[in-house]
Structure formats: structure tokens, C-alpha cells
Write a protein that holds these residues in place. Structure first.
Motif, PDB file in Angstrom:
ATOM      1  N   UNK A 240      40.946  60.698  28.892  1.00 46.06           N
ATOM      2  CA  UNK A 240      39.805  60.085  28.237  1.00 46.06           C
ATOM      3  C   UNK A 240      39.936  58.574  28.396  1.00 46.06           C
ATOM      4  N   UNK A 241      39.204  57.803  27.621  1.00 37.51           N
ATOM      5  CA  UNK A 241      39.151  56.357  27.838  1.00 37.51           C
ATOM      6  C   UNK A 241      40.531  55.708  27.812  1.00 37.51           C
ATOM      7  N   UNK A 242      41.401  56.138  26.882  1.00 40.57           N
ATOM      8  CA  UNK A 242      42.689  55.469  26.721  1.00 40.57           C
ATOM      9  C   UNK A 242      43.604  55.682  27.925  1.00 40.57           C
ATOM     10  N   UNK A 243      43.290  56.640  28.770  1.00 40.69           N
ATOM     11  CA  UNK A 243      44.147  56.916  29.926  1.00 40.69           C
ATOM     12  C   UNK A 243      43.484  56.519  31.235  1.00 40.69           C
ATOM     13  N   UNK A 244      42.624  55.512  31.166  1.00 42.25           N
ATOM     14  CA  UNK A 244      41.997  54.998  32.381  1.00 42.25           C
ATOM     15  C   UNK A 244      42.137  53.479  32.431  1.00 42.25           C
ATOM     16  N   UNK A 245      41.998  52.959  33.652  1.00 44.27           N
ATOM     17  CA  UNK A 245      42.036  51.515  33.882  1.00 44.27           C
ATOM     18  C   UNK A 245      40.705  51.081  34.495  1.00 44.27           C
ATOM     19  N   UNK A 246      40.276  49.860  34.163  1.00 46.52           N
ATOM     20  CA  UNK A 246      39.037  49.309  34.699  1.00 46.52           C
ATOM     21  C   UNK A 246      39.307  48.063  35.537  1.00 46.52           C
ATOM     22  N   UNK A 247      38.437  47.845  36.493  1.00 47.26           N
ATOM     23  CA  UNK A 247      38.499  46.621  37.288  1.00 47.26           C
ATOM     24  C   UNK A 247      38.325  45.402  36.392  1.00 47.26           C
ATOM     25  N   UNK A 248      39.046  44.349  36.701  1.00 49.03           N
ATOM     26  CA  UNK A 248      38.914  43.104  35.935  1.00 49.03           C
ATOM     27  C   UNK A 248      37.790  42.222  36.454  1.00 49.03           C
ATOM     28  N   UNK A 249      37.249  42.536  37.632  1.00 47.52           N
ATOM     29  CA  UNK A 249      36.283  41.666  38.286  1.00 47.52           C
ATOM     30  C   UNK A 249      34.873  42.228  38.336  1.00 47.52           C
TER      31      UNK A 249
END
Length: 344
Positions: A240-249
């Protein structure tokens, strides 16, 4: 955060290391390792000549203890994840790190999103605990980044999550149950065994497990409904959300990484934690279903969903107990009581 530098010793081979750990109570479930253990761990994985320069404990997770490691001889940081000591693990959660390691060969459909396994050590010779070294994923944890975007853009995030989950669920296994085993020939056997394991952990923790055992009995009695699921598919277990990473850019949410696939199992995709969370609210997360596809609307599917919810609630009760959340533990009995009534 406790920040210390420790001087050269025989064990560190003359390396000066910045060591940062999160301050925790001695009774806390997550526990750090000693500063001198880090170079020895890295020496085992990368060779005696490795020169560690920093080890920083990362927060966010609630099970394993995680450090970001840098070393002069490594081109980029690596992630060290350390399992709880064996005697601190619930039986229903035992060997989760080994289960994740066994899952890696099945993750080809999401290989670009998951960290690479660099080294695993189950010997427990250095620190008495299992540990792995993994590649460092780019990006920032979703809980820290998603709120920076306008809410209408969140739909794009949940659609990506639906597409990723669909890819994982497309993978088939040879048995039902945890990827690393034990394996079961039928889905009902795997579900009932999981419920009994959770109930046994609750009892061992001096918590009432009557409701979970009642669900196990009902699942056994109506095993034919569970066994309509004939093909075991890979479940993420905890995505779920807590186990994902997002682009910083990126100008809109872009998932760059997926973490902590240690609770994976083979079974009915509808039993996945991700499906539970995607179904929980009618908000931006409804975009998940646009990418994932439709849900099972049959009466049998609805009955199975209640069993799966009971399993989730039993596991949630254990976690809340571990975290000292007594009110949350009490709430779980109310929620599970409704499930038992609906199933009976």
C-alpha cells in the motif's frame, strides 16, 4: 535520533564510521544492532577491504530494523535490513525475510521497481538475526511526498498501484500459502492454517482468540467455498502507500519503487492486503480499480471476503498488541465480532 561516531577497533579494521540509530526503549520490538556490527556485516557481504563510512537507521517501518549504508568502495548507498530476533517473532510471522528472499524469482513483472538482493545471511553468526543487503531505491517514501500534490492528482498514484498489483497477481505459483512455505494443496487448507497460527499467537500473548478460532471453524465447515479458488496467484501481502516510493521530480505522482514484499503468499488475489485497502474508502483510491479491473461480485466472493477480513483483523490485533495499542486491540474485537455474525 542518536548520532555517534565510533573509533577504530580490531573489528572495524581501522575504519571511522558515523553511526546513527533511532532512540528506542529497551522493551521496543524493533532494536538496533551495535555500531561495530555494521562493518563486520558489510565485510562478510563485500569483502574484508570494504571501508564503511556511515550507517543511518531509517524509520517508517514497524517490523525490520533498516539502515542506509555508505562505503568508500561502493558506488552508491545500500540498504541493510535486519529481522527481529527469532524469539521475538510471532509464529504466524516467522521467517518473513526468508519469505521475501524466496519471492524474488517471481517478481519479474515488477523487477524494475523492487530493490535488488545483494546478499543474504541466515547463519545468525554475527548478530543472532537474519539480515539482507539490498540496492538503494531512488525517490522518497510516498507518505512524505504524496501530500505535496493536489488531491485530483492522487488518482494517478492509485491507478499505478492498481496496475502494479495486477501485474503481481498475474503470477502463478505451485502451491497455496507463503511463497517459502509451508505449502498447501488447497486454498482452504492455507487459509485455515493461517487463522490457526494467528489464533495461537494471540493465545500465547494472553489475548482472547475465540473469534479467530470461530472463523477458522467456519472456514473449515465451508471449505468448498474457499476451494472454488483453484489456481494460486501471487499476493503482495502488504503493498500500500507506505511501501512505495515516489519520484522527487515528477509534476505528478510517479511510483519509482515498491518495498517490503515479505508477506507474500500464493492464493486468491481478493485476499491481498492491497485489495482490502483499495476497497476501504470511496475516494481517490477508486482509480485503483480502473487499472486493476473489476472485483468478484458473487455471493461466494462476498463470503470469502469476510473470511479474509477476519484474517486481516486477527493480524492487525497482533500488531496493535506488539505496539502497545490497547484501544486498537479492543476495537478489533468489535470489528471481528461483526464478521463472525455475518459468516455464521
Amino acid at each position: 535520533m542518536d548520532c555517534r561516531c565510533f573509533p577504530p577497533t580490531a573489528r572495524t579494521r581501522g575504519v571511522f564510521v558515523e553511526f546513527r540509530s533511532i532512540s528506542r526503549e529497551p522493551s521496543a520490538f524493533q532494536q538496533p544492532v551495535a555500531d561495530v556490527d555494521i562493518p563486520e556485516i558489510c565485510g562478510r557481504a563485500f569483502g574484508a577491504g570494504v571501508r564503511v563510512t556511515s550507517a543511518v537507521e531509517l524509520g517508517g517501518g514497524m517490523y525490520n530494523t533498516t539502515y542506509r549504508i555508505t562505503a568508500e568502495s561502493l558506488p552508491e548507498p545500500v540498504i541493510l535490513r535486519i529481522a527481529p530476533a527469532p524469539d521475538r517473532q510471532f509464529a504466524s510471522e516467522r521467517g518473513l525475510m526468508r519469505n521475501e528472499y524466496a519471492t524474488v524469482p517471481y517478481l519479474s513483472t515488477v523487477a524494475t521497481l523492487v530493490p535488488r538482493m545483494l546478499f543474504a545471511d541466515w547463519s545468525q553468526e554475527i548478530i543472532g538475526r537474519d539480515w539482507v543487503l539490498q540496492s538503494h531505491l531512488t525517490g522518497v517514501p510516498t507518505p512524505e511526498r504524496l501530500g505535496a500534490y493536489d488531491r485530483p492528482l492522487w488518482r494517478g498514484f492509485f491507478a499505478q498501484l492498481g496496475e502494479i498489483t495486477s501485474r503481481v497477481h498475474s503470477i502463478r505459483g505451485a502451491h497455496f500459502g507463503p511463497v517459502a512455505g509451508p505449502g498447501f494443496p488447497t486454498w482452504s487448507a492455507a487459509v485455515v492454517a493461517s487463522l490457526h497460527a494467528i489464533a495461537d499467537d494471540l493465545s500465547a500473548s494472553s489475548l482472547d482468540a475465540t473469534d479467530v478460532r470461530a472463523v477458522a471453524d467456519l472456514a473449515t465447515e465451508h471449505r468448498n467455498v474457499l476451494d472454488e479458488i483453484r489456481e494460486p496467484h501471487l499476493l503482495t501481502g502488504d503493498l500500500w502507500t507506505v511501501n512505495t516510493m515516489l519520484s522527487t521530480e515528477a509534476p505528478e505522482p510517479v511510483i519509482t519503487g515498491v518495498l517490503d514484499l515479505d508477506r507474500t503468499l500464493f492464493g486468491d488475489p481478493a485476499a491481498d492486503w492491497t485489495i482490502r485497502m483499495a476497497s476501504a474508502k470511496q475516494d481517490e483510491r477508486t482509480a485503483f480499480w480502473d487499472a486493476y479491473g473489476s472485483r468478484d461480485a458473487s455471493s461466494a466472493g462476498a463470503w470469502r471476503a469476510l473470511v479474509y477480513e477476519a484474517r486481516h483483523l486477527g493480524a492487525i490485533r497482533l500488531e496493535r498488541h506488539r505496539l502497545g495499542n490497547t484501544e486498537g486491540v479492543r476495537d478489533s474485537y468489535v470489528a471481528l465480532g461483526k464478521i463472525v455474525s455475518a459468516l455464521a
